[in-house]
Design a protein around this motif. Structure first.
Motif, short mmCIF file in Angstrom:
data_model
loop_
_atom_site.label_atom_id
_atom_site.label_comp_id
_atom_site.label_asym_id
_atom_site.label_seq_id
_atom_site.Cartn_x
_atom_site.Cartn_y
_atom_site.Cartn_z
N ASP A 138 0.85 -1.19 0.00
CA ASP A 138 0.00 0.00 0.00
C ASP A 138 0.90 1.24 0.00
OD1 ASP A 138 -1.80 2.02 0.36
OD2 ASP A 138 -2.87 1.09 2.03
N TYR A 139 1.31 1.65 -1.19
CA TYR A 139 2.22 2.79 -1.29
C TYR A 139 1.53 4.12 -0.97
CZ TYR A 139 5.64 -0.39 -3.28
OH TYR A 139 6.53 -1.42 -3.45
N ARG A 140 0.22 4.18 -1.10
CA ARG A 140 -0.52 5.39 -0.70
C ARG A 140 -0.39 5.61 0.80
NH1 ARG A 140 -1.80 9.69 -3.75
NH2 ARG A 140 -2.39 9.01 -5.82
N THR A 141 -0.62 4.57 1.56
CA THR A 141 -0.46 4.67 3.02
C THR A 141 1.00 4.95 3.37
OG1 THR A 141 -2.30 3.16 3.43
CG2 THR A 141 -0.69 3.43 5.21
N MET A 142 1.91 4.30 2.68
CA MET A 142 3.33 4.53 2.92
C MET A 142 3.68 6.00 2.69
SD MET A 142 6.61 2.68 1.09
CE MET A 142 6.10 1.06 1.66
N LEU A 143 3.08 6.60 1.63
CA LEU A 143 3.34 8.00 1.33
C LEU A 143 2.82 8.90 2.45
CD1 LEU A 143 4.26 10.23 -0.60
CD2 LEU A 143 2.05 10.05 -1.75
N ARG A 144 1.60 8.62 2.94
CA ARG A 144 1.02 9.45 4.00
C ARG A 144 1.84 9.35 5.29
NH1 ARG A 144 -3.88 7.28 1.98
NH2 ARG A 144 -3.93 5.76 3.71
N GLU A 145 2.38 8.16 5.55
CA GLU A 145 3.07 7.94 6.82
C GLU A 145 4.58 8.11 6.72
OE1 GLU A 145 1.86 4.03 7.92
OE2 GLU A 145 -0.22 4.63 8.39
N GLY B 161 8.23 9.25 6.92
CA GLY B 161 8.86 10.14 7.90
C GLY B 161 9.99 10.97 7.34
N ASP B 162 10.41 10.69 6.12
CA ASP B 162 11.50 11.47 5.52
C ASP B 162 11.28 11.57 4.02
OD1 ASP B 162 12.78 9.13 4.19
OD2 ASP B 162 13.23 8.53 6.25
N GLU B 163 12.08 12.40 3.39
CA GLU B 163 11.91 12.66 1.96
C GLU B 163 12.23 11.45 1.09
OE1 GLU B 163 10.47 15.35 0.65
OE2 GLU B 163 10.13 15.89 2.75
N ASP B 164 13.19 10.64 1.52
CA ASP B 164 13.54 9.44 0.76
C ASP B 164 12.38 8.46 0.71
OD1 ASP B 164 16.04 10.39 0.18
OD2 ASP B 164 17.07 9.23 1.74
N ALA B 165 11.72 8.28 1.84
CA ALA B 165 10.57 7.37 1.90
C ALA B 165 9.43 7.89 1.03
CB ALA B 165 10.12 7.19 3.34
N LYS B 166 9.22 9.19 1.08
CA LYS B 166 8.18 9.78 0.23
C LYS B 166 8.51 9.58 -1.25
CE LYS B 166 6.71 13.45 3.41
NZ LYS B 166 6.63 14.92 3.63
N ALA B 167 9.75 9.84 -1.60
CA ALA B 167 10.16 9.70 -3.00
C ALA B 167 10.00 8.27 -3.48
CB ALA B 167 11.61 10.16 -3.16
N HIS B 168 10.33 7.29 -2.62
CA HIS B 168 10.19 5.88 -3.00
C HIS B 168 8.72 5.54 -3.22
CE1 HIS B 168 10.73 1.59 -3.18
NE2 HIS B 168 9.91 1.42 -2.15
N ALA B 169 7.85 5.99 -2.32
CA ALA B 169 6.42 5.70 -2.45
C ALA B 169 5.86 6.31 -3.72
CB ALA B 169 5.67 6.20 -1.23
N VAL B 170 6.22 7.57 -3.99
CA VAL B 170 5.75 8.25 -5.20
C VAL B 170 6.24 7.51 -6.45
CG1 VAL B 170 6.02 10.33 -6.59
CG2 VAL B 170 5.48 10.52 -4.15
N SER B 171 7.50 7.11 -6.43
CA SER B 171 8.07 6.39 -7.57
C SER B 171 7.34 5.08 -7.83
CB SER B 171 9.56 6.12 -7.31
OG SER B 171 10.12 5.35 -8.36
N MET B 172 7.00 4.36 -6.77
CA MET B 172 6.34 3.08 -6.93
C MET B 172 4.88 3.22 -7.39
SD MET B 172 8.63 0.88 -6.65
CE MET B 172 7.48 -0.47 -6.92
#
Length: 242
Positions: free
Chosen positions: A192-199, A201-212
């Motif tokens: 669930d990359y949408r949930t991962m994006l919302r949660e 905690g840092d820019e790298d995690a956000k970028a990974h979720a957006v990319s996926m």
């Protein structure tokens, strides 16, 4: 079914089609005939050998019901030579898939590949072309873009023409090496990359979720296209110059 993917030309997308068109839809052992292939997924499921080992390969194929053989450009001439020395060895294959891109030189190389296979005795119904890396807006103009291939078919009827076997250009194919996944792998990912994006905690995690999320959207459209191409290649009626 045993399929060889082959072309004298470099970079027509042979390995990409093996990993994303054929392998996910066939329960088959993969063989890579290549000295070096940086485009291959490091999946550990392919046996790697050189063209000079063709004798060993044909003996392995005799024992298999299904196989995919990816013949790299650096080994294709030797592969053809060895296939000619083992007279009749082409009969181990049910189909030779020749990926072709629209650039003129690559079309000429592809036509030479088709004619060489035919000269070895491969019948027309076993030689099939995939029109690769086609822009979506050119979907109705394939016969013009690939005029050399269509002209060869009109002139010699030495292969089976599948006009709908068209793989459209898709950015997902450029991303696959970084992911070390196939299109099917990305589509099957239930994270669930949408949930991962919302949660995140840092820019790298956000970028990974957006990319996926973006990759999954691209992969879903590519998967539908590849399903259509597979059906056109192997399940639709033959067209041998009719």
């Amino acid at each position: 079914m045993k399929v060889a993917v082959i072309n004298f030309s470099g970079n027509p997308g042979k390995t990409t089609l093996v990993d994303n068109l054929l392998a996910p839809r066939m329960a088959a052992q993969k063989f890579r005939v290549e000295t070096v292939n940086t485009g291959a997924l490091h999946d550990g499921h392919a046996e790697v050998l050189k063209a000079k080992d063709f004798g060993d390969l044909q003996e392995e194929l005799m024992l298999l019901d299904s196989a995919i053989v990816d013949v790299g450009a650096s080994n294709v001439e030797e592969f053809i030579k060895q296939m000619g020395q083992f007279d009749g060895s082409h009969e181990e294959f049910d189909c030779f898939v020749v990926p072709v891109v629209s650039e003129k030189k690559q079309q000429i190389d592809s036509a030479n590949t088709i004619e060489t296979l035919a000269a070895l005795g491969v019948p027309a119904h076993k030689i099939r072309v995939v029109f690769n890396k086609v822009e979506l807006e050119d979907a109705s103009d394939v016969s013009r873009l690939f005029s050399t291939i269509f002209g060869l078919h009109a002139d010699k009827k030495c292969f089976t023409l599948k006009p709908n076997a068209v793989v459209f250009r898709n950015d997902i194919f450029e991303r696959l090496l970084a992911f070390q996944k196939s299109v099917s792998d990305i589509v099957a990912d239930t994270t669930d990359y949408r949930t991962m994006l919302r949660e995140a905690g840092d820019e790298d995690a956000k970028a990974h979720a957006v990319s996926m999320i973006s990759a999954q959207r691209l992969a879903k459209s590519a998967q539908k296209n590849l399903d259509d191409v597979y059906q056109a290649l192997f399940t639709q009626g033959e067209r041998n110059g009719k």
